[in-house]
Every structure is written in C-alpha cells, then in structure tokens.
Design a protein around this motif. Structure first.
Motif, short mmCIF file in Angstrom:
data_model
loop_
_atom_site.label_atom_id
_atom_site.label_comp_id
_atom_site.label_asym_id
_atom_site.label_seq_id
_atom_site.Cartn_x
_atom_site.Cartn_y
_atom_site.Cartn_z
N ARG B 341 0.82 -1.21 0.00
CA ARG B 341 0.00 0.00 0.00
C ARG B 341 0.86 1.26 0.00
O ARG B 341 0.54 2.25 -0.64
CB ARG B 341 -0.93 -0.01 1.21
N TYR B 342 1.94 1.26 0.79
CA TYR B 342 2.80 2.43 0.86
C TYR B 342 4.17 1.99 1.35
O TYR B 342 4.33 0.86 1.83
CB TYR B 342 2.23 3.49 1.81
N THR B 343 5.14 2.87 1.24
CA THR B 343 6.43 2.61 1.88
C THR B 343 6.87 3.86 2.63
O THR B 343 6.57 4.98 2.22
CB THR B 343 7.54 2.27 0.86
N VAL B 344 7.56 3.65 3.73
CA VAL B 344 8.27 4.72 4.44
C VAL B 344 9.70 4.24 4.60
O VAL B 344 9.92 3.18 5.19
CB VAL B 344 7.64 5.00 5.82
N PRO B 345 10.71 4.90 4.05
CA PRO B 345 10.63 6.17 3.34
C PRO B 345 10.08 6.02 1.92
O PRO B 345 9.95 4.91 1.42
CB PRO B 345 12.10 6.60 3.29
N SER B 346 9.80 7.16 1.31
CA SER B 346 9.36 7.14 -0.07
C SER B 346 10.49 7.60 -0.99
O SER B 346 10.32 7.66 -2.20
CB SER B 346 8.12 7.99 -0.24
N ARG B 347 11.61 8.00 -0.40
CA ARG B 347 12.80 8.32 -1.21
C ARG B 347 14.02 8.05 -0.33
O ARG B 347 13.94 8.17 0.89
CB ARG B 347 12.77 9.78 -1.68
N LEU B 348 15.12 7.68 -0.96
CA LEU B 348 16.31 7.48 -0.12
C LEU B 348 17.59 7.79 -0.88
O LEU B 348 17.70 7.61 -2.09
CB LEU B 348 16.32 6.09 0.52
N TYR B 349 18.54 8.27 -0.07
CA TYR B 349 19.88 8.58 -0.58
C TYR B 349 20.73 7.37 -0.25
O TYR B 349 21.03 7.10 0.91
CB TYR B 349 20.44 9.83 0.12
N THR B 350 21.16 6.63 -1.28
CA THR B 350 21.85 5.37 -1.02
C THR B 350 23.19 5.61 -0.34
O THR B 350 23.64 4.81 0.47
CB THR B 350 22.08 4.59 -2.33
N GLU B 351 23.83 6.73 -0.65
CA GLU B 351 25.19 6.94 -0.13
C GLU B 351 25.21 7.29 1.35
O GLU B 351 26.18 7.00 2.04
CB GLU B 351 25.91 8.02 -0.93
N SER B 352 24.15 7.95 1.81
CA SER B 352 24.20 8.39 3.20
C SER B 352 23.66 7.34 4.16
O SER B 352 23.67 7.54 5.36
CB SER B 352 23.47 9.71 3.37
N ALA B 353 23.17 6.23 3.63
CA ALA B 353 22.70 5.17 4.52
C ALA B 353 23.89 4.61 5.30
O ALA B 353 24.91 4.29 4.72
CB ALA B 353 22.07 4.07 3.68
N ASP B 354 23.76 4.54 6.63
CA ASP B 354 24.89 4.15 7.45
C ASP B 354 25.28 2.69 7.21
O ASP B 354 26.27 2.41 6.57
CB ASP B 354 24.60 4.37 8.93
#
Lengths: 474, 420
Positions: B341-354
């Motif tokens: 139905r939905y996702t959280v997050p709806s956008r992500l920065y792959t590089e800043s993911a720890d």
C-alpha cells in the motif's frame, strides 16, 4: 401575566423576541428543548438569500429582501458571523437559459441589487471549480452566508439582555383562550399572556390547532447535507445553486462562514416531524448532484452528514398574521426557505402586528449591541496574551481541530442561556465541530459542563433536557 | 522570541524517544511541546498490557511503557512544556504555540521533530446514515472516558471496525459489565492484530462479523440500536441481509489518520498513501531540518516500532543540528509495487545510509506463503519469505548497505505471491 408569550426559540422566535424587547412589554419565550436553535434553525443551508427566487408580491419576497438588507448591520451589532460572498444559479442546458432570465427579472422586481445573467465562461472565470457543463449562470452579488446558530443565539442573548424571559425544557401542552387573554399550559405550570405568538416551526400546526378551527398544515420537508473539512472549504468562494428544473430544485455547494464546504439539501416530504435521520439514498444523491456543479469535490474529506426539516405550509408563502378566529394569537408559520434570511424582517413585521393589537411604547434604554463569546483564534498575539493573563483557561486548547480554548467553553456554559449539553457548547464555540468531530475534546468539554451543572461527567448529555430524563426514569 | 536548537512537537512515545536520542547524541537545547497535562500521549489511556515486548522484552501496560521513557526524559534533564498546543509552524521553522504558562508565543527552532500522532476517523467520514444521537463514540474517546474519567458510556455495545482500539475496547467494556453484541468489520479480514482478536473477542465469546457494516443508526436523542448488513465484494450493503441490534453504544474503530495539519501549515509535502509526510531514509521531510516519526508519519500497530523509528529521527535531527552535510546526490524513489500500500521512506539517498536502511510498509490484503521483494531494475536487493502477511501488521525490512549500492533509478517493494 405576560404581554406576549412566544412559543418556540428557533431563529424566528428569537428574532421576534429581540424585536419586541425594544418595547415596554413583558415577553416570555417557551421552548420544549433545552436550548435555543434546536430545530430547523440548526440544520439548514445557512444562506442569506438575495431574494430573486421568491414570487413578487409574496410575503417571502418582501421579507427576504428586507431581511437580507438588515443582516450585514445586524451581524455587526450582535457579533455573529456573516459574509457577503455572492451566489450563482447554474444553468446546464442552453434551452433553459430563458428560465435564468426570468429568475433575473423576478429578482429585479423584488428589488434585489445587481442580479445579472452571465455566460458559463464568465462564471468559470469568477469560480474556476465550476464544471464545463455550465452554459450560463445568474449572478447575485448580494447573497450571503451566515452562522445560523450564532445568529439565533445572538438574537436570544440580546433579547435576554433587554428583559425577555426564556423558559427552556418547557413543552407547551395546550392553550386556553379566556376573555382577553390566554392561558398557556406547559409541563411546568401555566403562563398567562395577552398575546401568544406561534413560532413552533414544524409543530406550528399543532400549536395553532390548540386555539383555532381554521386549517393550518405543516409538512416537514427533510433536507440532507454533507459537511466537508476546512481543507475543502476553499474549493469555491460563492454559493452555487442549480437552476430549478422538472427534476427538482437542485443541490447547492457553498463555503460556510467557518470555511467548511457544505453540500445539500435533498427535499423529501415526510410524515414524522422528528425524523432528522440521514439516508444512504439521500447522501448518495447529494454526492452525485453536487458533482454536476463543481469539479473535484473531495468527498473523502466529509466530516459529517446531517438532516434538517423545513416547515412547509400549504400556501406557498409564509403564514404570518393574527388568527381570524382567535384574536391575539399570531401565527408565524410555514417559515421554510428563505426563513433564515427573512428572520430579522419577520421580527419587525410581527412587531407591527403586535402593535395593531396593543399599544407599543419604545423602552428608554434598549441595548442594541451584544458581544459574542471570545474567539481566541481570531485575536492577535497581544490580545491573546491579555486574555490568558486574565484567565489561564484561555491558554488551554481543548478542541484542537478548531483551536477552541477552555476559556471559551467556560464562557459558553456560564452565559445567560448558557449551554448545558455538548451540542450546545458546539454550536456556541465550534468545539467538537472540526475534523475529528469531538473525538478528542468531548471528555474535557464534558468536565467543564459537569462542573457548571454540578453533575457527574458521565451524566453530561450530548443533547436534550436533563429534567425529562428524571421524568422518564420516575 | 525563545529559540531552541530542537523543538519536538508532541510528548507521546515518538516525541519522548526522539528527544532522548537527540540528547544522547549531544544536543542539550531541546524542548518537547506537549498539549496534554502529562507526557505519554495516548499510551496513558491504554491501560491494557502487551506493550514493550520488543523494546524491553516484557509485557507492560501503556502507562508503564510511557513511564520508562518519561523517567529517562527527567533523568536526562530534557526540558518539556505541558499544556502547550502548537497552532502553526511556518516554513522557516517558527512555531506558534499557546499555553497557560507562556501565553501565545512564537518559538524559533533550528530543527523540528514532528511527533503529533494520529486521530480516529469519525462517523461522518464513514458516511453511516441515520440519526446523530448520544451514544456514538470513536473507540479511543470511549477508552479515554472509561480509563481516565471513570465513565462507562453504555451497557449494550456494538463496535464497528476491528481496529486494535476497537478490539481492546470490546474486552474493556465487557470487563466493565457491558454486553458487547458484535464487532462488525467491513473488510473480509480484521484490521486488528491477531493476538487482539484472540485475547479480546474469542476469549469472551464476542462475535466478529466480517464483510458486514452498520447501515442505519436509530434513536433521535439516545442511541436505540443499529442495523447491520452484509456487504458485497465492492463493500456495498446487500439488501435483505439487515439485522437489528438494539444497543445504547456504538463504538467506531475504523481507521486512524495521521494528524498533519501543522505539517501542512509548514508546507511539508504529504503522501496521499499514508496521509503523513514524505520522508527520506533519515526521516527528514521535504523541508530541511524537519523530521517526522511515529503515527504522524504513518500509523503503527506496535509502540515499540514507534520508539525505534523516533530514536532514529532524534539522532538524525541531532546530526543535522551539528552540521552534518546534506545527503549528496539525487534520492531514489521508493515505490509500492504489487500488494504493497505504501512505503516509508518514499525516497532514499543510497550513499548516506549508514549500514542499512529500514523500509516500513503495509500490504493491501492477506498473503499466505508469499515473499517480500525489494528490487531496483533487474537487481534484487532483498527477498524475505513469510508465513502470512496481513494489512493489520506493519512490516519492516532492512536493506543492507552493500545491496543498496546495486540500486539505481527507483526501488520497488512488492509482494510475490506463492505460486498455486
């Protein structure tokens, strides 16, 4: 002995009471409900009609146009919300434009200022959300919207200030005519009056028949509405009617003075004068027909639905006058649309009739101005802080949807004719009238009412009378 | 004008966890603005147990769970203000607030955490026709009345909607001596947790009527009864199936709506799927320095997940205040695919993911033996098989950092159904 007893504390009873309070008269309003504004006055379109719709020469035409002219000034004097937002009557069929022209001529004959027929494109330029199916429209710049509760309560409070007595939770059981006066029998004893004014709304026929053999019949015509969140209120700025056709009078779409979007009403003649229930068919019809006028109505933003009963007489006009077979008894009956718009003018008109029966003398001091409950949300920060410094209750938000403070709710219950129910508080302050529909604020509001009435929180009612409850149990 | 580095709006489980995390990450200048008279939010009225199994490995009541966090707030000396209602947030992070103690004032913030929670869907939004008598309450309002005010709304109860609060209140009203005649649910499955159906309905013999709804409400002043009817696959009532239930109380548990009027006033972009802000993997909204967590972001079913999410929001807000540079590059869109139905997050920065990125979502229906698949183009970033996925349970997957490096364009989360 009262000079005048008024039966019914709707907008008409209260407008008449307020008008009569200008004179040296003892006036009492008797109302079966626990609050003013509990019948037709609380569930209607909240429109101040310009007056183009009424047949010239009728009482409706005369009193509507007069009433709508009195309203802007009255709303300032009595501090209730009114907005002159203008109205359209939409035409969807080129063949029917003649009908709009007729309506326009009727408006001019009634003395309505500024009415004119415009093209569909002109209408869309002024109101972009109108559908492409609109081929022409009547534009009525003097049309307005009002808070019907605010108006009725303001009239009632101002009447009290000027000496009118209100007996609430007091149903009239019978009226006896004796020589030169009346005995009004209520469940709480008898009242003597020289003049009785029947402003009993859908029950005006019942009250009328207590003293008269002349036939008067009132049919309740139910209208169902949907109210949408304030998010949707800015979709349109004008009141948008549909041209009456063989298919009916149509459904209106209008912003309210508080910024919600109101859709409705249906029109169904029914028998039961208490049947203010909405129906699936009715609400479906509202949805479907409103969509003909306005594009993109966000029906998923609906916060409530409700139904009201118009008191429809059998003469196609207001029935206002002294009863022929019962002198001193004045009917103010069949006050369907445009009753709300006409109310101030009906007050004047009825006062004239009273003046033809007994001599009216103006009071030396009449308080024409009434100040409403503080509206914190409308104050600037300095004013807010002054209020909070005076009473910290104005710093506690109880109704978060509408931003209503505990201070405002306390005012609503502590005023003369103060609220005793959740619905009474809601109509006075808007606490509980927002998007969560009293989910969060009910317990706190109940606590404020309970403290004032000296009862338990669990005994606080949403609506209705407290005494009759005791009676039922006994 | 007062200024704070971090203003947290809401002192429920989300706001408290965010504040604690921010403090533990080096931010001292914090204020929690709470509208109620105590910290804890809605947990204070949830006196049943079942909270904290994930966080504390024990079963706590709502007030106990709240107390654990409140104690930490006191211990860390985090400043909070009660009875403080935020009325408006401007685009440049000026917060208008009203309270008994400080009056009407404007507070400036360097960063904001939105943690306002959610509200219940009222009757009007459900379009149930009929009268509007006393006796119709949302389940949460009834819960507040019973558990905090000591007021029992009625004796004969019908509950519409099988959300968790409705199920909990079915048991609660029963324990208070009321007769709960039925829980009526529009969908063919319950919107509440399985354990609540077992513990709150089955254990007390309360019938759950799936694919049914209330079609009429009787009683002008006081509720007298409701008509319940079966619905077809398009949720339309089936004529002739109406059954009358005399009752004095109708409780509504028909969904929760994240309360985002303030987010809207600030100009935060909202998702039509969640009714909450759109956020990236750091839980930052479309406005820099404004973060969201808990039920204001998307409706959770377990408070443990709220706390975990809020801790991340608090830490990220702290990093922002300390001047962590904005995420580089363009974010990838995260989109719900089949069955999601939905996702959280709806956008992500792959590089800043720890190390890994949480993706939380709900499914659109009941799926048995299906798999969760997270993919980007032809690359599969994650696959997880499950026994059963139901809409009432929020799902949480963590995509590893090394897998995220395979992503480009957009990321899709979908359910692959078991082949029959």
């Amino acid at each position: 002995m009262y000079d005048v007893v008024i039966v019914g504390a709707g907008v008409i009873g209260c407008a008449v009471a307020r008008e009569l309070s200008k004179y040296q008269l003892s006036v009492c309003v008797v109302e079966r409900e626990s609050d003013v504004c509990e019948g037709t006055s609380k569930a209607n379109s909240a429109i101040i009609h310009a007056g183009f719709d009424c047949v010239p020469g009728t009482l409706k035409a005369k009193l509507n146009v007069r009433g709508s002219k009195l309203l802007p000034e009255l709303s300032k004097l009595l501090d209730f919300e009114f907005k002159n937002n203008g109205a359209f009557v939409l035409c969807f069929d080129k063949e029917q434009i003649g009908g709009l022209e007729e309506l326009c001529e009727r408006g001019k004959a009634n003395g309505v200022d500024g009415v004119r027929v415009i093209s569909g494109d002109e209408a869309r330029a002024m109101e972009p959300a109108l559908t492409d199916d609109v081929v022409a429209a009547l534009y009525a710049p003097t049309s307005g919207i009002v808070c019907p509760f605010g108006m009725t309560i303001a009239l009632a409070e101002n009447a009290v200030k000027n000496g009118v007595e209100f007996r609430l939770s007091t149903e009239v059981k019978g009226i006896k005519k004796t020589d030169g006066s009346f005995t009004v029998l209520t469940e709480k004893g008898e009242l003597e009056a020289r003049i009785v004014i029947n402003a009993a709304g859908v029950y005006a026929d019942k009250i009328h028949s207590m003293v008269s053999n002349e036939k008067l019949s009132i049919i309740p015509r139910r209208g169902e509405y949907m109210l949408l969140d304030k998010d949707a209120g800015c979709l349109v700025s004008h009141t948008i009617f549909q041209q009456p056709t063989k298919m009916g009078k149509g459904i209106l779409v209008t912003p309210t003075v508080h910024g919600n979007l109101l859709l409705g009403p249906t029109a169904d003649d029914i028998e039961d004068k208490e049947d203010t229930a909405t129906t699936r068919q009715g609400l479906d019809k509202v949805r479907q027909m409103a969509g003909l006028s306005v594009k993109g109505i966000p029906f998923n933003k609906t916060i409530t639905g409700f139904a009201g009963l118009r008191a429809v007489g059998d003469t196609h006009d207001f029935i206002i006058g002294e009863c022929k077979d019962c002198k001193g008894f004045i009917d103010v009956a069949g006050i369907e649309s445009p009753g709300l718009s006409s109310a101030p003018a009906i007050g004047e008109y009825v006062a004239e009739i009273v003046g033809s029966i007994i001599t009216l003398e103006k009071k030396e001091t009449f308080y024409a101005v009434r100040k409403g409950i503080t509206r914190m949300a409308e104050l600037n920060p300095e004013e807010k802080n002054r209020m909070i410094a005076r009473d910290p209750a104005y710093g506690t938000i109880v109704c978060r949807c509408e931003g209503i403070t505990e201070g405002e709710i306390k005012e609503a219950v502590e005023r003369p004719l103060g609220a005793t129910t959740l619905d009474g508080v809601k109509r006075r302050t808007r606490a509980g009238m927002g998007r969560c529909q009293a989910g969060f604020c009910s317990p706190k509001t109940m606590a404020v009412i309970a403290e004032k009435l000296g009862i338990g929180i669990g005994d606080v009612k949403k609506n209705g009378c407290y005494e009759s409850e005791v009676g039922e149990d006994a | 004008m007062r200024e704070f580095e971090l203003v947290i709006i809401g002192g429920g489980p989300a706001g408290m966890a965010a504040a604690i995390a921010a403090k533990e990450n080096g931010i001292d200048d914090i204020v929690i603005l709470e509208r109620d008279t105590q910290l804890g939010g809605i947990l204070n009225q949830c006196i049943h147990n079942g909270f904290g199994l994930h966080t504390f490995k024990e079963e706590l009541t709502g007030p106990e769970y709240a107390e654990r966090y409140a104690a930490k707030v006191y211990e860390l000396g985090i400043h909070f203000e009660l009875g403080a209602m935020v009325m408006d947030i401007s685009k440049d992070k000026e917060i208008t607030v009203i309270s008994r103690t400080h009056g009407a004032e404007t507070i400036r913030a360097k960063a904001i955490v939105l943690a306002m929670g959610c509200r219940e869907r009222p009757r009007g939004a459900l379009g149930i026709p009929g009268f509007r008598p006393q006796g119709v309450y949302t389940a949460g309002t009834a819960q507040k009345l019973v558990n905090c005010e000591g007021v029992i709304p009625g004796k004969e109860v019908v509950i519409l909607g099988s959300g968790d609060i409705g199920l909990i209140m079915a048991r609660r009203m029963t324990l208070e001596g009321a007769k709960v005649k039925a829980v009526v649910e529009l969908a063919p499955y319950s919107s509440g947790l399985k354990r609540n159906i077992v513990q709150c309905l089955d254990d007390y013999g309360i019938p759950l009527m799936l694919s049914h709804t209330v079609v009429d409400i009787k009683g002008k002043r006081k509720l007298e009864g409701v008509f319940v009817a079966a619905v077809d696959e398009k949720n339309r009532p089936i004529e002739g199936t109406e059954e009358y239930f005399p009752c004095d109380t109708l409780l509504l548990s028909c969904g929760l709506i994240p309360e985002n009027e303030l987010s809207r006033s600030a100009g935060v972009e909202l998702s039509p799927l969640t009714n909450g802000p759109t956020v990236d993997e750091s839980l930052e909204t479309s406005i820099e320095g404004v973060f969201a967590c808990g039920n204001v972001l998307h409706v959770h079913d377990l408070v443990d997940f709220v706390s975990e999410e809020a801790s991340r929001a608090g830490k990220n807000a702290a990093d922002y205040i300390k001047g962590k540079p904005a995420s580089p590059g363009v974010p990838l869109d995260v989109k719900p695919g089949n069955g999601v139905r939905y996702t959280v997050p709806s956008r992500l920065y792959t590089e800043s993911a720890d190390d890994g990125v949480h993706i939380r979502f709900r499914v659109t229906g009941v799926f048995k033996g299906a798999s969760i698949v997270v993919s980007s183009g032809d690359n599969e970033l994650l696959r997880r098989k499950g026994r059963i996925f139901v809409p009432s349970e929020m799902l949480d997957v963590v995509v590893k950092k090394e897998n995220l490096e395979l992503a480009s364009g957009e990321i899709e989360v979908r359910i692959e159904e078991a082949s029959v």
